[in-house]
Design a protein around this motif. Structure first.
Motif, PDB file in Angstrom:
ATOM      1  N   CYS A 103       0.903  -1.217   0.149  1.00  0.00           N
ATOM      2  CA  CYS A 103      -0.022   0.064  -0.074  1.00  0.00           C
ATOM      3  C   CYS A 103       0.985   1.562  -0.060  1.00  0.00           C
ATOM      4  O   CYS A 103       0.633   2.266  -0.446  1.00  0.00           O
ATOM      5  CB  CYS A 103      -0.916  -0.029   1.187  1.00  0.00           C
ATOM      6  N   ALA A 104       2.149   1.181   0.630  1.00  0.00           N
ATOM      7  CA  ALA A 104       2.985   2.501   0.511  1.00  0.00           C
ATOM      8  C   ALA A 104       3.890   2.187  -0.662  1.00  0.00           C
ATOM      9  O   ALA A 104       4.706   3.126  -0.937  1.00  0.00           O
ATOM     10  CB  ALA A 104       3.880   2.070   1.908  1.00  0.00           C
ATOM     11  N   GLY A 105       3.544   1.378  -1.466  1.00  0.00           N
ATOM     12  CA  GLY A 105       4.351   1.564  -2.986  1.00  0.00           C
ATOM     13  C   GLY A 105       5.768   0.852  -2.605  1.00  0.00           C
ATOM     14  O   GLY A 105       6.578   0.795  -3.740  1.00  0.00           O
ATOM     15  N   ALA A 106       5.791   0.065  -1.689  1.00  0.00           N
ATOM     16  CA  ALA A 106       7.138  -0.556  -1.197  1.00  0.00           C
ATOM     17  C   ALA A 106       7.131  -1.976  -1.988  1.00  0.00           C
ATOM     18  O   ALA A 106       6.218  -2.830  -1.962  1.00  0.00           O
ATOM     19  CB  ALA A 106       7.186  -0.545   0.153  1.00  0.00           C
ATOM     20  N   ARG A 107       8.218  -2.537  -2.191  1.00  0.00           N
ATOM     21  CA  ARG A 107       8.726  -3.634  -2.452  1.00  0.00           C
ATOM     22  C   ARG A 107       9.123  -4.452  -1.050  1.00  0.00           C
ATOM     23  O   ARG A 107      10.064  -4.104  -0.217  1.00  0.00           O
ATOM     24  CB  ARG A 107       9.928  -3.797  -3.236  1.00  0.00           C
ATOM     25  N   PRO A 108       8.316  -5.404  -0.592  1.00  0.00           N
ATOM     26  CA  PRO A 108       8.467  -5.877   0.836  1.00  0.00           C
ATOM     27  C   PRO A 108       9.838  -6.853   0.906  1.00  0.00           C
ATOM     28  O   PRO A 108      10.257  -7.627   0.002  1.00  0.00           O
ATOM     29  CB  PRO A 108       7.236  -7.030   1.025  1.00  0.00           C
ATOM     30  N   LEU A 109      10.704  -6.457   1.908  1.00  0.00           N
ATOM     31  CA  LEU A 109      11.831  -7.153   2.162  1.00  0.00           C
ATOM     32  C   LEU A 109      11.835  -8.129   3.396  1.00  0.00           C
ATOM     33  O   LEU A 109      12.410  -9.314   3.051  1.00  0.00           O
ATOM     34  CB  LEU A 109      12.917  -6.276   2.014  1.00  0.00           C
ATOM     35  N   TYR A 110      11.668  -7.538   4.313  1.00  0.00           N
ATOM     36  CA  TYR A 110      11.853  -8.253   5.593  1.00  0.00           C
ATOM     37  C   TYR A 110      10.627  -8.143   6.422  1.00  0.00           C
ATOM     38  O   TYR A 110       9.968  -7.089   6.617  1.00  0.00           O
ATOM     39  CB  TYR A 110      13.298  -7.727   6.264  1.00  0.00           C
ATOM     40  N   LEU A 111      10.606  -9.264   7.400  1.00  0.00           N
ATOM     41  CA  LEU A 111       9.502  -9.424   8.255  1.00  0.00           C
ATOM     42  C   LEU A 111      10.126  -9.686   9.533  1.00  0.00           C
ATOM     43  O   LEU A 111      10.959 -10.458   9.494  1.00  0.00           O
ATOM     44  CB  LEU A 111       8.454 -10.251   7.630  1.00  0.00           C
ATOM     45  N   SER A 112       9.292  -9.283  10.888  1.00  0.00           N
ATOM     46  CA  SER A 112       9.513  -9.971  12.171  1.00  0.00           C
ATOM     47  C   SER A 112       8.458 -10.859  12.212  1.00  0.00           C
ATOM     48  O   SER A 112       7.140 -10.516  11.611  1.00  0.00           O
ATOM     49  CB  SER A 112       9.695  -8.923  12.961  1.00  0.00           C
ATOM     50  N   LEU A 113       8.452 -11.715  13.100  1.00  0.00           N
ATOM     51  CA  LEU A 113       7.512 -12.680  13.553  1.00  0.00           C
ATOM     52  C   LEU A 113       7.526 -12.949  14.978  1.00  0.00           C
ATOM     53  O   LEU A 113       8.523 -13.465  15.608  1.00  0.00           O
ATOM     54  CB  LEU A 113       7.535 -13.931  12.527  1.00  0.00           C
ATOM     55  N   SER A 114       6.511 -12.410  15.779  1.00  0.00           N
ATOM     56  CA  SER A 114       6.355 -12.589  17.194  1.00  0.00           C
ATOM     57  C   SER A 114       4.982 -13.201  17.859  1.00  0.00           C
ATOM     58  O   SER A 114       4.055 -13.066  17.141  1.00  0.00           O
ATOM     59  CB  SER A 114       6.382 -11.130  17.390  1.00  0.00           C
ATOM     60  N   LEU A 115       5.279 -14.232  18.561  1.00  0.00           N
ATOM     61  CA  LEU A 115       4.324 -15.141  18.723  1.00  0.00           C
ATOM     62  C   LEU A 115       3.786 -15.104  20.033  1.00  0.00           C
ATOM     63  O   LEU A 115       4.747 -15.044  20.926  1.00  0.00           O
ATOM     64  CB  LEU A 115       4.669 -16.673  18.522  1.00  0.00           C
ATOM     65  N   ILE A 116       2.636 -14.840  20.476  1.00  0.00           N
ATOM     66  CA  ILE A 116       1.835 -15.144  21.842  1.00  0.00           C
ATOM     67  C   ILE A 116       1.058 -16.347  21.832  1.00  0.00           C
ATOM     68  O   ILE A 116       0.209 -16.443  21.293  1.00  0.00           O
ATOM     69  CB  ILE A 116       1.212 -13.650  22.316  1.00  0.00           C
ATOM     70  N   ILE A 117       1.932 -17.416  22.548  1.00  0.00           N
ATOM     71  CA  ILE A 117       0.978 -18.971  22.418  1.00  0.00           C
ATOM     72  C   ILE A 117       0.360 -19.007  23.603  1.00  0.00           C
ATOM     73  O   ILE A 117       0.956 -18.745  24.839  1.00  0.00           O
ATOM     74  CB  ILE A 117       2.217 -19.781  22.233  1.00  0.00           C
TER      75      ILE A 117
END
Lengths: 335, 335
Positions: free
Chosen positions: A82-96
């Motif tokens: 939506c910001a016109g960006a090429r997605p590069l990196y993600l974080s992933l945080s779990l609350i189990i």
């Protein structure tokens, strides 16, 4: 404001917006945050970067067409797009929640990994927390994301101009109705799946010529109606869409009639609203329909001079009504 | 691995590490993630950036010395600092349980904003979700962060060398014991507060001369002991610390004796373990002690050639024991 948090504070409608404007923006005043876009756009060492976050609390964890893992990755990827960006990196945080079967977690992580691989985005950091039984609900996943915005790309509600074409990348309401039908246990005539998907293919294709696409929004919580109402209000322009042009599956239409829901407010997780230069929209549509995920992309309306700040729906019956922000209860925990 | 998630999977010890290595790294293989550092270090358009995420599930939401808002901001800032980065931007994502008093949320957001202002970091994007009563626990906060790593700064366990000094920036165990004493309702002789704080001041001062500081880790879940055990194992060096050099408040020592806890495994939220070039450590310490947050910084040991991969504690009684990763139950939901 009420004295306690209620479910509607998280449903994406008027109460959500009040919570943000009256409480959160009271303390956090950075101009980038105040824009309340899907992603923050940051200028760093010569380049421009998109940065976004989403916590996913969808119930149930597995649903037709996806699960919370696929949703978490694709939702954050779509926010970067939506910001016109090429997605590069993600974080992933779990609350189990204590007691979650490890086989479920395994399946969800695999699904998140598959979606990330399909997009070509990398998970580079993460976190895991566990809460006691009864203090969570199986699994919540937060994904934050970083993407790079190519030179010449500048998407924003401020770019919306009178005359622009309003496109939607496919049928609306699939996600919300698929979740609801599974949750409430009612049967649709044929199987309806959530549209949950990362839209990098269609979006990057639509944006091949910079400047043609003016603004992108993914109509998740609050649906197409909320996105149109917010864009019209934010930019101070009128928007008009024609009901019969809005792509919709028969099952969604039928379920909405049965349940008394307005499909324009039902959540999507693999759709994009695109505001495009008039005259170029046919070219953009011709690119979109080549992708299975946006095969049913359509022109649904235009940006107009009349009724500035308001979005209006021209109904099939020939009437018209204002598309307002939903006030009442939407579907809780849809994403 | 067991069949269901248990609390210890989130407690920072051996089971947490197994969950990450056997399940998460099975699907997510990016080399930056595999390093399992506090922050991911990314090379983007000529510069180097740190990217990190943390979900905070601490119970109770308010505690002596802080609250979940202050903790969320300072925890993520400290993770960025561990990568040698100057903290710049944070996201803030809320998962609220229906029924949370808005006055509590207001107080928490103010506290987060105060801490962000003190650091000079900006919250630029966010998200709000609400879950039904009994499906959450008041409030969970995820903060992700982005910071820039100055040229010449390169912190990593790989930089640790035999002979290096091991410093800790102050007394250990304050956070864990403050939370536990409030939770269990026992009285300490004098009021003990959590050390919850962002350490940008002391850390940036300690790093004034690049190359002197080799590695930084904040000893949160799992405490000083876990950080030492992990660093020794990751780098394949020996580490030796002297029990009587480790700064500790009397209340923490007393409470640990009473409760049968080993203080080196108790969580901190405003402390840093620093591996520093031997010979330069006095200079680093002299800078640290000027800051109230690191007034009690101390040299606690050295990196040694003996027992590679293992950290060893020289006890006050003249004996020594291996500092192992804790296997059993640590304090749940400490951050």
């Amino acid at each position: 404001m009420s004295e306690r948090i209620v479910l509607a504070h998280g449903a994406g409608g008027r109460l959500s917006r009040r919570l943000v404007s009256e409480l959160i923006l009271k303390y956090f005043g950075h101009p980038v945050l105040r824009r309340l876009e899907d992603s923050a756009v940051l200028e760093l060492s010569g380049g421009r970067w998109a940065f976004t976050t989403d916590s996913h609390v969808i119930r149930p964890l597995f649903f037709p067409g996806g699960d919370i893992g696929k949703l978490a990755v694709s939702g954050t990827v779509n926010d970067l797009l939506c910001a016109g960006a090429r997605p590069l990196y993600l974080s992933l945080s779990l609350i189990i929640e204590e007691g979650l079967p490890i086989v479920d977690l395994d399946r969800i992580l695999r699904s998140a990994a598959d979606e990330a691989a399909a997009v070509g985005v990398n998970i580079v950091c993460g976190d895991t927390k566990v809460v006691e039984r009864g203090k969570g609900d199986g699994l919540f996943i937060n994904t934050a994301g970083v993407g790079s915005i190519p030179t010449g790309v500048d998407l924003s509600p401020e770019k919306i101009r009178v005359g622009d074409a309003i496109l939607v990348s496919g049928t609306i309401g699939d996600h919300g109705i698929a979740i609801l039908s599974q949750r409430e246990g009612f049967e649709l005539h044929s199987s309806l799946e959530s549209d949950c998907a990362a839209l990098h293919g269609p979006v990057l294709a639509a944006m091949e010529h910079p400047g043609v696409v003016h603004c992108l929004r993914d109509p998740t919580r609050g649906g197409l109606g909320t996105v149109l109402a917010e864009m019209a209000a934010d930019r101070g322009v009128g928007m008009e869409v024609e009901q019969e042009r809005i792509p919709m599956r028969d099952q969604v239409r039928g379920a909405c009639e049965m349940l008394g829901l307005d499909p324009i407010y039902v959540a999507n997780e693999g759709k994009m609203v695109m505001i495009v230069e008039w005259g170029q929209h046919e070219e953009v549509l011709s690119r979109l329909v080549k992708y299975p995920l946006s095969r049913r992309a359509a022109l649904i309306g235009r940006v107009v001079e009349e009724h500035p700040g308001m979005a209006v729906l021209r109904t099939s019956a020939g009437g018209s009504r204002i598309i307002d922000l939903p006030t009442g209860e939407l579907i809780p925990r849809i994403c």
